[in-house]
Write a protein that holds these residues in place. Structure first.
Motif, PDB file in Angstrom:
ATOM      1  N   GLU A 483       0.810  -1.234   0.000  1.00 51.99           N
ATOM      2  CA  GLU A 483       0.000   0.000   0.000  1.00 51.99           C
ATOM      3  C   GLU A 483       0.839   1.277   0.000  1.00 51.99           C
ATOM      4  N   ILE A 484       2.084   1.172   0.448  1.00 51.95           N
ATOM      5  CA  ILE A 484       2.834   2.427   0.531  1.00 51.95           C
ATOM      6  C   ILE A 484       3.994   2.509  -0.455  1.00 51.95           C
ATOM      7  N   ILE A 485       4.018   1.596  -1.440  1.00 56.18           N
ATOM      8  CA  ILE A 485       5.072   1.708  -2.456  1.00 56.18           C
ATOM      9  C   ILE A 485       4.763   2.946  -3.303  1.00 56.18           C
ATOM     10  N   PRO A 486       5.743   3.873  -3.418  1.00 55.67           N
ATOM     11  CA  PRO A 486       5.469   5.151  -4.085  1.00 55.67           C
ATOM     12  C   PRO A 486       5.103   5.000  -5.555  1.00 55.67           C
ATOM     13  N   ASP A 487       4.309   5.973  -6.018  1.00 55.20           N
ATOM     14  CA  ASP A 487       3.825   5.964  -7.403  1.00 55.20           C
ATOM     15  C   ASP A 487       4.964   5.900  -8.420  1.00 55.20           C
ATOM     16  N   PHE A 488       6.078   6.615  -8.173  1.00 54.02           N
ATOM     17  CA  PHE A 488       7.140   6.640  -9.184  1.00 54.02           C
ATOM     18  C   PHE A 488       7.854   5.298  -9.301  1.00 54.02           C
ATOM     19  N   LEU A 489       7.544   4.373  -8.374  1.00 48.66           N
ATOM     20  CA  LEU A 489       8.123   3.024  -8.481  1.00 48.66           C
ATOM     21  C   LEU A 489       7.047   2.036  -8.926  1.00 48.66           C
ATOM     22  N   GLY A 490       5.953   2.575  -9.459  1.00 45.63           N
ATOM     23  CA  GLY A 490       4.881   1.709  -9.937  1.00 45.63           C
ATOM     24  C   GLY A 490       3.932   1.299  -8.832  1.00 45.63           C
ATOM     25  N   GLY A 491       4.014   1.953  -7.672  1.00 47.19           N
ATOM     26  CA  GLY A 491       3.084   1.636  -6.591  1.00 47.19           C
ATOM     27  C   GLY A 491       1.857   2.518  -6.677  1.00 47.19           C
ATOM     28  N   GLU A 492       0.964   2.390  -5.659  1.00 52.00           N
ATOM     29  CA  GLU A 492      -0.273   3.163  -5.744  1.00 52.00           C
ATOM     30  C   GLU A 492      -0.326   4.263  -4.692  1.00 52.00           C
ATOM     31  N   CYS A 493       0.843   4.547  -4.080  1.00 50.27           N
ATOM     32  CA  CYS A 493       0.836   5.524  -3.001  1.00 50.27           C
ATOM     33  C   CYS A 493       1.395   6.850  -3.500  1.00 50.27           C
ATOM     34  N   MET A 494       0.629   7.911  -3.333  1.00 53.02           N
ATOM     35  CA  MET A 494       1.102   9.234  -3.715  1.00 53.02           C
ATOM     36  C   MET A 494       2.273   9.584  -2.806  1.00 53.02           C
ATOM     37  N   CYS A 495       3.406   9.879  -3.410  1.00 49.52           N
ATOM     38  CA  CYS A 495       4.573  10.190  -2.594  1.00 49.52           C
ATOM     39  C   CYS A 495       4.848  11.688  -2.682  1.00 49.52           C
ATOM     40  N   GLU A 496       4.879  12.354  -1.527  1.00 52.94           N
ATOM     41  CA  GLU A 496       5.009  13.818  -1.482  1.00 52.94           C
ATOM     42  C   GLU A 496       6.428  14.326  -1.731  1.00 52.94           C
ATOM     43  N   VAL A 497       7.380  13.417  -1.927  1.00 53.48           N
ATOM     44  CA  VAL A 497       8.771  13.836  -2.068  1.00 53.48           C
ATOM     45  C   VAL A 497       8.945  14.687  -3.332  1.00 53.48           C
ATOM     46  N   PRO A 498       9.607  15.861  -3.233  1.00 53.63           N
ATOM     47  CA  PRO A 498       9.811  16.718  -4.417  1.00 53.63           C
ATOM     48  C   PRO A 498      10.505  15.936  -5.532  1.00 53.63           C
ATOM     49  N   GLU A 499      10.222  16.315  -6.780  1.00 51.56           N
ATOM     50  CA  GLU A 499      10.749  15.529  -7.892  1.00 51.56           C
ATOM     51  C   GLU A 499      12.158  15.896  -8.293  1.00 51.56           C
ATOM     52  N   GLY A 500      12.715  16.943  -7.671  1.00 52.72           N
ATOM     53  CA  GLY A 500      14.089  17.292  -8.014  1.00 52.72           C
ATOM     54  C   GLY A 500      14.135  18.147  -9.262  1.00 52.72           C
ATOM     55  N   GLY A 501      14.943  17.729 -10.234  1.00 59.06           N
ATOM     56  CA  GLY A 501      15.086  18.509 -11.462  1.00 59.06           C
ATOM     57  C   GLY A 501      16.306  19.423 -11.390  1.00 59.06           C
ATOM     58  N   LEU A 502      16.631  20.022 -12.525  1.00 59.08           N
ATOM     59  CA  LEU A 502      17.829  20.857 -12.602  1.00 59.08           C
ATOM     60  C   LEU A 502      17.634  22.182 -11.877  1.00 59.08           C
ATOM     61  N   VAL A 503      18.639  22.562 -11.101  1.00 63.02           N
ATOM     62  CA  VAL A 503      18.613  23.853 -10.415  1.00 63.02           C
ATOM     63  C   VAL A 503      18.982  24.919 -11.457  1.00 63.02           C
TER      64      VAL A 503
END
Length: 683
Positions: A483-503
């Motif tokens: 239930e808590i595998i984050p979405d970006f790893l193909g899970g169904e849990c919305m993960c609030e962690v910022p996505e990063g990206g170029l500064v």
């Protein structure tokens, strides 16, 4: 070579009255089937007071120690005899047990002290504590074997102690004995009118309210109870660890591990007034050094000094991470793993480490990582409460999807290594497991750079998955709930962690700006550090205009032992010459070392001592103040005392000998802060 081993137990609480515990305890004699090595015991002497309140009995106990036949043959004995002296005081409801060995007493010295007494907060419960020391002077060349045997036998007996009392309590219950009346003074006493009796109130001491004991009522019973050889019963058990608390909050420790924790904690209470870390944190440092108490103490003291210097205790409440971090640092806390450990998710592959270092500098980045670790400590405490079992580390999930050559930018890697180093030193044993996911082809290169900096214990906790292996068997699902595998790893849990990206490059700062920023971050600390050498103390001048001012100081001895003095002089010392540092300035950049007292000055003529010298040991924290009696010049001085001897070890170890040959061993370090306060503000 003498080896001294010490043991100190936690407090064990029996939820039974003292008298019942005594009835159970008595059944261990003259012999006890539950202790096979305890063959027999004979009473050597016995004393009972007339009113039966005091009962002292001395026994000689015969033990069959489980040792190799060969050793018994060499030693020429089959049995070992111990003398055990029990002093029961029914009035105070205490039993003190002293035991020592009679056999081989010129070669081996074993001392044990146990105490049963009433629980300070509940008069129907009983507390038990024991401490012991083992000192092996010599044993036919088998010193370390004897030490191992003794320790093994001793720890197995500690474990048995509780079972034995419980066994006999059960036996008593089966015989219908669940209550043993308390001792009461013989009635005849009331007729005599000797002074000692007229003073004692008839009501038992227990009913006297707490405040009365503080007023120091002229009541013998209270006076006696508080000057026993252990602390007064008014002391709360808070400052001691009890066995149940250890099990619930700290985990299953062996008796020797418990003893190390209790002794290190006691040492901290004596030297670091009022600022001692939480038990679970002390335990982390012990675990990091395999419960070697001296090594653990050393790294813990360094860490406490570091925390103080950089105000780490206040980082969560006072430091706001710059916006760039909040936007571009792709990491955050995300629920917990299957073991109840807090879970930290870091999307390292999506993170522009080069951009962050260029925009923020190393220090701000380090500070941010420290604040994350501080949050981690809080989460562990929280989860320990929630899950009802000790949780002292967190799990880190690092997603490397997107990792590229940019991540190998040297200053970035350098910053990462330094951060790892600081975290390893100050948050040992906090990483329970590290899951590295979607490791790309460049990863082995990065790993080769990083892994030497990581402690072996920590490295064992790494699991590395290439590509999409983490979705297969033995993958993520073994460690984290679906239930808590984050979405970006193909899970169904919305993960609030910022996505990063170029500064954006517009946020980059020049090397100068960063340099100043870094300096500002670390000089925010109010402490200054100084080096003290043999023959070159460090001195600080304070000029006092208003006679009754208060000079206050607060310093930590980071390395070596020093003597602290405070002097007064009517005349101003010469300003220190720059070259007074001599050769030392090369060896210690920024190692502040100043002498103010002129070589020709004489104590008692040119300057005087206003406080008696204070010797401070390595690792100590000292706070103090001095109310000035005269205006003029005051000089605070930290002087070299001596390097600590190899603490509690026996023969000097090779590395100690080498260390003592290095120049640096004649250098002590202190970190200090001083302030002058008008006497009216001192409150």
């Amino acid at each position: 070579a003498a080896m001294v081993q010490k043991y100190q137990s936690p407090v064990r609480v029996y939820k039974h009255p003292f008298e019942l515990i005594m009835a159970a305890y008595e059944r261990r004699f003259p012999t006890c089937p539950l202790i096979p090595m305890f063959i027999s015991s004979d009473t050597v002497s016995e004393y009972k007071s007339e009113d039966e309140a005091t009962h002292v009995i001395e026994r000689r106990c015969k033990l069959d120690i489980d040792a190799p036949r060969l050793l018994k043959k060499i030693a020429g004995v089959d049995y070992v005899y111990f003398i055990q002296k029990n002093s029961l005081n029914r009035r105070e409801r205490t039993l003190h047990i002293e035991a020592y060995n009679e056999t081989f007493s010129n070669r081996v010295i074993i001392n044990e002290h146990c105490c049963y007494r009433v629980h300070p907060d509940n008069e129907d419960w009983t507390c038990f504590e024991q401490s012991a020391s083992l000192d092996i002077k010599s044993f036919f060349g088998f010193e370390s074997t004897v030490e191992k045997i003794a320790m093994k036998q001793y720890t197995s007996n500690i474990k048995k102690g509780k079972e034995i009392i419980e066994y006999y309590l059960k036996q008593l219950e089966e015989e219908g004995i669940t209550f043993v009346p308390r001792w009461t003074p013989p009635v005849a006493c009331k007729l005599e009118s000797s002074t000692s009796h007229t003073r004692r109130p008839v009501s038992p001491a227990i009913t006297i309210p707490d405040s009365a004991t503080k007023e120091g009522l002229n009541n013998k019973e209270i006076l006696n109870s508080s000057n026993g050889s252990l602390e007064p019963t008014t002391g709360t058990p808070d400052d001691k660890l009890d066995a149940d608390y250890i099990k619930r909050y700290l985990g299953d420790l062996t008796p020797m591990q418990e003893s190390c924790l209790i002794r290190l904690r006691q040492w901290l209470q004596e030297t670091h007034k009022g600022k001692i870390p939480k038990d679970e944190h002390i335990l982390r440092f012990l675990r990091a050094r395999d419960f070697n108490i001296d090594k653990a103490r050393e790294i813990l003291c360094q860490s406490l000094t570091w925390r103080k210097q950089h105000q780490v205790d206040y980082i969560l409440d006072t430091w706001n991470p710059p916006q760039v971090l909040q936007d571009y640092y792709a990491g955050g806390w995300h629920h917990h793993d299957k073991d109840g450990r807090p879970l930290y998710v870091l999307r390292l592959g999506q993170m522009d480490t080069k951009g962050l270092v260029r925009a923020l500098g190393e220090e701000a980045l380090l500070r941010y990582v420290l604040s994350i670790n501080e949050e981690g400590l809080r989460c562990c405490e929280e989860n320990t409460k929630v899950f009802g079992r000790p949780i002292s580390s967190w799990t880190c999930l690092v997603d490397l999807e997107g990792l590229n050559m940019r991540h190998l930018w040297r200053p970035g890697v350098k910053a990462l290594l330094r951060i790892i180093e600081v975290v390893e030193a100050n948050y040992p044993e906090t990483l329970g497991r590290l899951l590295i996911l979607r490791a790309p082809r460049v990863f082995p290169v990065l790993w080769t750079l990083v892994s030497p900096f990581i402690d072996d214990n920590t490295r064992k906790k790494f699991l590395i998955y290439a590509g999409n292996d983490y979705q297969g068997p033995g993958g993520l699902l073994d460690y984290i709930d679906k239930e808590i595998i984050p979405d970006f790893l193909g899970g169904e849990c919305m993960c609030e962690v910022p996505e990063g990206g170029l500064v954006p490059k517009s946020l980059y700062r020049t090397a100068e700006e960063l340099e100043n920023e870094d300096l500002k971050l670390w000089t925010e600390t109010i402490y200054q550090s100084a080096s003290v050498f043999k023959g070159a103390p460090h001195e600080v001048l304070i000029q006092i205009v208003d006679a009754s001012s208060v000079i206050t100081w607060d310093f930590d001895v980071c390395k070596g032992d020093i003597i602290f003095n405070i002097f007064h002089s009517k005349r101003a010392p010469q300003p220190p010459k720059k070259d007074s540092l001599g050769a030392h300035s090369i060896t210690s950049p920024g190692g502040n070392n100043v002498q103010l007292i002129d070589k020709v000055w004489q104590l008692g003529r040119d300057y005087s001592m206003v406080e008696s010298p204070l010797t401070c040991k390595e690792g100590e924290s000292v706070q103090g103040s001095h109310v000035t009696r005269w205006p003029g010049f005051y000089i605070l001085q930290w002087k070299f005392h001596s390097m600590p001897a190899c603490a509690t070890t026996n023969l000097p170890r090779v590395d100690d000998v080498l260390a003592s040959l290095q120049v640096s061993s004649h250098k002590c370090k202190v970190m200090y802060y001083t302030e002058v306060i008008g006497s009216e503000d001192f409150r």
